[in-house]
Design an enzyme around this catalytic site. Structure first.
Site: not given
Ligand code: PBG
Length: 326
Positions: A196, A249
């Site tokens: 991520k 992601k």
């Molecule tokens: C929680 C999380 C996030 C997203 C999914 N789980 C936001 C982040 O990490 O700031 C983003 C999903 C999206 O942008 O569609 N931490």
């Protein structure tokens, strides 16, 4: 040599039927996961400005939405909860009657044959908006693991099929696996947000989930967009810790990473998340008449599959069935 004019690549592109025969990548609703935002305080429900076509749902609004998703042939949902109260240690994330456990039960009641996946992260539940607890101004990795594990167990108890830790704390998969097993949930799986990135493409989500960090950013725990080899190290650790499936992601700007993880871990199911900003870019351009939303979305999703994703988490999930038929 079998070269032009003997060989003409256009021969197999000439008709729709020929193109169907040589198509290498399939995109179907069965590959898709629909994210849903569910609010504890009904007054927070409604449209999300930066994500046209996506809304925050009340618990009461969930069954009708679930029915649309099922009817579209999408097999799974990914639930995000927006609690009524926030606190430094994310107390609302750990309650057995918290918004996500209640939403899981509501989904189960509405459709027993849907796979229910829950996001496990505290950024919507902490008053500072970070993905873990903060000690001395920094996100405290080890102090956050117990909270994430408790949260996951509460989701499993409510009936989640998979829990999806997204906080990017080191050791979170092992912590969740241990806690789930100890609580009697050996059958609950883990879809790890293993790779991520600290991405600007999460912007619209933070409006949706009310999770913008109150200070600083997430770069001390999410990955640097410049790094690809590091992604393999993250994935390897999560497989070793017991992840049942991996995720990369965002998706489209990171197709090289999707392909690399696919290649390195051919036996592990791989998901890619077409995040809120990827959705918003297409939706905004379409609203201006600059892109055909259907074609652009199908192209992006097909590209993500072509790179090697088995599953795609996308806000477009339930619209894909109708679009493919069109
Ligand atoms: C929680 C999380 C996030 C997203 C999914 N789980 C936001 C982040 O990490 O700031 C983003 C999903 C999206 O942008 O569609 N931490």
């Amino acid at each position: 040599m079998n070269e032009f004019p003997k060989r003409r690549m256009r021969r197999l592109r000439r008709t729709p039927a020929l193109r169907k025969l040589v198509r290498e990548t399939e995109l179907a609703p069965a590959h898709l996961i629909q994210p849903l935002f569910v609010v504890e305080d009904d007054r927070a429900a409604g449209p999300i400005a930066a994500m046209p076509g996506v809304a925050r749902l009340t618990l009461d609004g969930l069954p009708a939405r679930i029915e649309q998703i099922r009817a579209a042939g999408v097999p799974a949902v990914l639930l995000f909860g927006i609690p009524a109260t926030k606190s430094p240690a994310a107390d609302a994330a750990r309650r057995a009657d918290g918004i996500v456990p209640r939403a899981v039960r509501a989904c189960r009641d509405a459709a027993d044959d849907l796979a229910i996946i829950t996001d496990v992260c505290v950024c919507s539940y902490t008053d500072h908006g970070h993905c873990g607890v903060v000690t001395d101004g920094a996100v405290d990795n080890d102090a956050s693991l117990g909270i994430l594990a408790e949260m996951a167990v509460s989701h499993a108890r409510a009936g989640a099929d998979l829990v999806a830790p997204s906080a990017m704390m080191d050791g979170q998969v092992a912590a969740l696996r241990g806690a789930l097993d100890a609580a009697g949930f050996a059958e609950t799986g883990i879809l790890s947000y293993a790779v991520k990135y600290a991405s600007s493409f999460y912007g619209p989500f933070r409006e949706a989930a009310d999770s913008t960090p109150g200070f600083g950013d997430r770069r001390a725990y999410q990955m640097d967009p410049a790094n690809a080899r590091e992604a393999l190290a993250e994935a390897e650790l999560d497989v070793a810790e017991g992840a049942d499936a991996l995720m990369v992601k965002p998706a489209l700007p990171y197709l090289d990473v999707v392909a690399a993880v696919r290649q390195r871990f051919p036996q592990v199911p791989l998901a890619a998340y077409q995040v809120s900003g990827e959705y918003a870019m297409i939706a905004a351009a379409a609203a201006n008449g600059w892109l055909d939303e259907r074609l652009a979305a199908l192209e992006a999703l097909t590209a993500i599959r072509r790179a090697g994703a088995d599953w795609i988490i996308t806000y477009y999930a339930d619209r894909v069935a109708g679009w493919r038929a069109a």
